[in-house]
Every structure is written in structure tokens, then in C-alpha cells.
Design an enzyme around this catalytic site. Structure first.
Site, mmCIF file in Angstrom:
data_model
loop_
_atom_site.group_PDB
_atom_site.id
_atom_site.type_symbol
_atom_site.label_atom_id
_atom_site.label_comp_id
_atom_site.label_asym_id
_atom_site.label_seq_id
_atom_site.Cartn_x
_atom_site.Cartn_y
_atom_site.Cartn_z
ATOM 1 N N SER A 17 0.852 -1.192 0.000
ATOM 2 C CA SER A 17 0.000 0.000 0.000
ATOM 3 C C SER A 17 0.887 1.240 0.000
ATOM 4 O O SER A 17 2.049 1.190 0.444
ATOM 5 C CB SER A 17 -0.858 -0.009 1.271
ATOM 6 N N TYR A 30 -1.377 -1.931 10.382
ATOM 7 C CA TYR A 30 -1.530 -2.029 8.924
ATOM 8 C C TYR A 30 -0.245 -1.557 8.224
ATOM 9 O O TYR A 30 0.258 -2.210 7.307
ATOM 10 C CB TYR A 30 -2.737 -1.188 8.476
ATOM 11 N N ALA A 32 2.759 -1.516 9.433
ATOM 12 C CA ALA A 32 3.832 -2.492 9.661
ATOM 13 C C ALA A 32 3.720 -3.660 8.685
ATOM 14 O O ALA A 32 4.726 -4.092 8.104
ATOM 15 C CB ALA A 32 3.776 -2.996 11.097
ATOM 16 N N LYS A 34 2.262 -3.709 5.720
ATOM 17 C CA LYS A 34 2.514 -3.301 4.331
ATOM 18 C C LYS A 34 3.993 -2.954 4.114
ATOM 19 O O LYS A 34 4.546 -3.188 3.032
ATOM 20 C CB LYS A 34 1.613 -2.121 3.944
ATOM 21 N N THR A 67 -12.707 -1.214 -3.501
ATOM 22 C CA THR A 67 -13.024 -2.635 -3.282
ATOM 23 C C THR A 67 -13.911 -2.759 -2.047
ATOM 24 O O THR A 67 -14.053 -1.790 -1.283
ATOM 25 C CB THR A 67 -11.744 -3.450 -3.028
#
Ligand SMILES: NC(=O)C1=CN([C@@H]2O[C@H](COP(=O)(O)OP(=O)(O)OC[C@H]3O[C@@H](n4cnc5c(N)ncnc54)[C@H](O)[C@@H]3O)[C@@H](O)[C@H]2O)C=CC1
Ligand SMILES: CC/C=C\C[C@H](O)C(=O)/C=C/C=C/C=C\C=C\[C@@H](O)C/C=C\CCC(=O)O
Length: 145
Positions: A17, A30, A32, A34, A67
């Protein structure tokens, strides 16, 4: 897939990301995960591994993409971070899944092993490997000199 294990080589495209590349700090776990994907990809995609395995490892960092993941963000992250997260996400133009899919195809066609790509805001996929390498090189200079 590994050539030394009887395979024919191949390609793995890992999904990270833009949180791994930007100053976004409000989603620590999150971020960490990615960042881990990014570093794992650039390390395993290095020519030392690639020359033995024949497996091309590419990392693509997506910006906000439309998404199902985005449709119920309540209680996913620390709830106290939600307002800040909402503000951060508004900075991005949400891109279509079609743009993300096109970007994956482009990275598959063009990406070198260990390369880093960004796909965001419905823009064409961009190979940011040189910029990423330069930023790492700056830390190398500080650490080794
Ligand atoms: N949507 C976005 O804005 C962005 C998404 N990403 C990353 O892209 C990846 C895919 O996300 P989206 O397609 O947006 O999410 P999504 O929620 O629409 O799809 C995730 C898929 O993973 C499957 N899944 C979940 N846990 C699984 C498991 N343990 N084993 C096998 N399959 C499992 C789910 O069934 C679902 O089909 C994630 O890693 C996400 O962090 C990265 C940047 C931006
Ligand atoms: C501020 C983020 C802006 C853009 C980044 C990019 O578009 C993106 O990666 C969007 C992600 C949306 C994710 C939505 C749900 C994620 C669910 C879980 O995987 C979260 C995991 C850990 C949560 C704990 C924490 O990090 O605090």
C-alpha cells in the site's frame, strides 16, 4: 517455481500500500504489515536471489481502491484513529478496480525483479524503484560512512 528446486521460475506480484511509502502514521499495524511486504519483496527480489530462483518478485503499492475492503471501515482500525483516517483517505482520489487490475498487468509486463510500483488515483502504474532505491541509499550513506 524455484529453478534450483526443479521449477521453471515465474513471477510473484506482492500487494502493498502507499502507507508503506508515505508519511501516513495513524494505522500502525496495517503500516507495519505493508512495510513488511515491501521490504520482503525488495529483498527477495534482489538479483542474488533472482539469479538462483528465476522467480521475479515485484511489489505494487496501491492507493485507495474501490473494493469491498473500503465499504466497512468502522471498528477495523483503532476507533480513535477513524476521523484522522477518513481525512487521510480523502486526500486520495479513489481509483477503480479496473485501474488497479491494469496496473498489475503493466507491472507483470514491465517489472524487473525487486522493483517497486505505485498504482493510485486512476493514474497509469508507475515504476518508482529508482526513487525508492535513492531514499534507501541516503540511509546507507548515513549508516556506513
Ligand atoms: N482497497 C484498497 O484501497 C487497498 C487495498 N490494499 C491491499 O490489497 C489487498 C486486497 O485488498 P482488497 O481487494 O481491497 O480487499 P477485499 O476485502 O475486497 O478483498 C480481500 C480478499 O481476501 C480474501 N481473504 C481474506 N483473508 C483471507 C485468507 N486468510 N486467505 C485467503 N483469502 C483471504 C477475502 O475473502 C477477500 O476476497 C489487501 O492486502 C489490502 O491491504 C492496498 C492498498 C489499498
Ligand atoms: C490512510 C490510508 C490511506 C490510503 C492507503 C491505501 O489506500 C490503503 O492501504 C487502504 C487500506 C484500507 C484498508 C481497510 C481495511 C484494512 C483491514 C485490516 O487489514 C487492518 C489491519 C490492522 C488494523 C490495525 C491498525 O493498523 O491500527
Amino acid at each position: 517455481m524455484h529453478k534450483e528446486k526443479g521449477g521453471k521460475g515465474g513471477t510473484i506480484i506482492n500487494v502493498s500500500s502507499v502507507v508503506a511509502l508515505t508519511k501516513i502514521v495513524n494505522v500502525p499495524i496495517y503500516s507495519a504489515t505493508k512495510s513488511g511486504v515491501l521490504k520482503f519483496s525488495t529483498s527477495l527480489g534482489n538479483h542474488l536471489h533472482y539469479s538462483r530462483s528465476g522467480v521475479r518478485i515485484i511489489c505494487i503499492c496501491f492507493g485507495v481502491t474501490n473494493t469491498p475492503l473500503l465499504r466497512n471501515l468502522h471498528n477495523v482500525f483503532d476507533t480513535s484513529a477513524e476521523p484522522l483516517l477518513a481525512k487521510e483517505m480523502k486526500k486520495f482520489r479513489t481509483q477503480s478496480v479496473e485501474s488497479a487490475a491494469k496496473a498489475v498487468i503493466e507491472t507483470y509486463k514491465q517489472g524487473a525483479s525487486g522493483s517497486v510500483w505505485i498504482s493510485t488515483s486512476d493514474k497509469p502504474a508507475m515504476d518508482v524503484t529508482n526513487t525508492y532505491d535513492k531514499s534507501v541509499q541516503m540511509f546507507d550513506d548515513y549508516v556506513y560512512n
